[in-house]
Design a protein around this motif. Sequence first.
Motif, PDB file in Angstrom:
ATOM      1  N   LYS A 129       0.786  -1.117   0.159  1.00 24.54           N
ATOM      2  CA  LYS A 129       0.040   0.055  -0.067  1.00 24.54           C
ATOM      3  C   LYS A 129       1.039   1.238   0.010  1.00 24.54           C
ATOM      4  O   LYS A 129       0.301   2.378  -0.257  1.00 24.54           O
ATOM      5  CB  LYS A 129      -0.890  -0.001   1.146  1.00 24.54           C
ATOM      6  CG  LYS A 129      -2.142  -1.267   1.281  1.00 24.54           C
ATOM      7  CD  LYS A 129      -2.967  -0.739   2.406  1.00 24.54           C
ATOM      8  CE  LYS A 129      -3.807  -2.027   2.621  1.00 24.54           C
ATOM      9  NZ  LYS A 129      -3.142  -2.946   3.678  1.00 24.54           N
ATOM     10  N   ASP A 130       2.217   1.153   0.269  1.00 20.62           N
ATOM     11  CA  ASP A 130       2.877   2.428   0.290  1.00 20.62           C
ATOM     12  C   ASP A 130       3.312   2.986  -0.968  1.00 20.62           C
ATOM     13  O   ASP A 130       3.581   2.206  -1.961  1.00 20.62           O
ATOM     14  CB  ASP A 130       4.610   1.833   1.023  1.00 20.62           C
ATOM     15  CG  ASP A 130       5.323   2.949   1.534  1.00 20.62           C
ATOM     16  OD1 ASP A 130       5.532   3.137   2.758  1.00 20.62           O
ATOM     17  OD2 ASP A 130       5.713   3.871   0.474  1.00 20.62           O
ATOM     18  N   SER A 131       3.236   4.298  -1.072  1.00 19.51           N
ATOM     19  CA  SER A 131       3.120   4.813  -2.519  1.00 19.51           C
ATOM     20  C   SER A 131       4.664   4.786  -2.978  1.00 19.51           C
ATOM     21  O   SER A 131       4.825   5.156  -4.118  1.00 19.51           O
ATOM     22  CB  SER A 131       2.675   6.350  -2.254  1.00 19.51           C
ATOM     23  OG  SER A 131       4.007   7.127  -1.240  1.00 19.51           O
ATOM     24  N   ARG A 132       5.692   4.473  -2.224  1.00 22.85           N
ATOM     25  CA  ARG A 132       6.925   4.374  -2.680  1.00 22.85           C
ATOM     26  C   ARG A 132       7.050   3.189  -3.646  1.00 22.85           C
ATOM     27  O   ARG A 132       8.283   3.026  -4.169  1.00 22.85           O
ATOM     28  CB  ARG A 132       8.073   4.529  -1.660  1.00 22.85           C
ATOM     29  CG  ARG A 132       7.887   5.918  -0.859  1.00 22.85           C
ATOM     30  CD  ARG A 132       8.943   5.878   0.412  1.00 22.85           C
ATOM     31  NE  ARG A 132       8.199   4.948   1.641  1.00 22.85           N
ATOM     32  CZ  ARG A 132       8.827   4.366   2.426  1.00 22.85           C
ATOM     33  NH1 ARG A 132      10.212   4.846   2.621  1.00 22.85           N
ATOM     34  NH2 ARG A 132       8.232   3.689   3.318  1.00 22.85           N
ATOM     35  N   ASN A 134       6.835   0.449  -6.293  1.00 24.90           N
ATOM     36  CA  ASN A 134       6.503   0.320  -7.782  1.00 24.90           C
ATOM     37  C   ASN A 134       6.570  -1.166  -8.283  1.00 24.90           C
ATOM     38  O   ASN A 134       7.859  -1.661  -8.014  1.00 24.90           O
ATOM     39  CB  ASN A 134       7.393   1.151  -8.506  1.00 24.90           C
ATOM     40  CG  ASN A 134       7.480   2.588  -8.103  1.00 24.90           C
ATOM     41  OD1 ASN A 134       6.617   3.268  -8.127  1.00 24.90           O
ATOM     42  ND2 ASN A 134       8.729   2.897  -7.580  1.00 24.90           N
TER      43      ASN A 134
END
Length: 276
Positions: A129-132, A134
Amino acid sequence: MEPEIWFTEKHTHFTGITFKVGTVLYTGKSKFQRIDVLDTPEYGRVLLLDGLIMFAERDEFVYHEMITHVPLFSHPDPKDALLIGGGDGGVIRELVKHAYLKRIDQVEIDEEVIRIAKEFFPAMSSGYKDSRVNVKIGDGSEYVKNTNNKYDVVIVDSTDPVGPAECLFKEDFYRNVYGILREDGFISIQSESPFFDMNWTSAAVTNLRRVFPVVKTYLCFIPTYPGGMWSFTIASKIYDPEDIRNERFKEMDLKYYNKEIHKACFALPNFVRSKL
Ligand code: SAM
């Protein structure tokens, strides 16, 4: 009398680990491998790939903390990391604990593993869930050959050196990783069981040594892995990985890794040292 179900993983033709199964939660086949999820009274939920234990909820923290935090705390100031494999999310969960990391790229060949992890192991796959983070679905060996990205740390959380992961233990893969690591970067890999598969461990170390000037193996102890003893191997261009260069673990909730473990894990028994 209820029939009992037991799971056995054979390490050789003559020995293995066995434990009682409460419920088989999932059985399926992806393009690459068979995937099973078991619920067990002793070890909690367990993920199998091609019938082999990938991790058990009860002791997975040992593996995921040690493959992640030894390189991350050996580096003075890691800003980005690349994870090859690790579709279950365990390493991602550990990486996102590092607040200073700006970018976390993952290349996982089998998107089914990620889907199953999110469905059956929500706590372990929470890092997605962490936006960092990819995620790229593909072959890690192709990615490192073609990417123009540079990294401070590359972690190879792969299956065994057979099938889709065989290419991740080859010299040319490590040469391509060397090319995408910055001067002060580290690569850490899971390097198998020195007790039952020393041939795999020493082959990986030999190939890393052909590419990196500094290569060191370290150990940890995971009850559900063959013989309980597991190895990782870390390599770099300039730094000794036994030295800790940032102490941000003081801000983290860790169940296995600590400063003393970082030092002690590089102490190898004679039967391992002599073979490496
Ligand atoms: N993290 C677990 C543990 O505690 O040991 C197990 C390792 S993880 C499940 C291994 C992952 O490597 C699998 O999801 C598999 O699909 C992936 N994999 C195997 N070969 C690969 C390749 N060539 N490129 C990218 N991922 C690969």
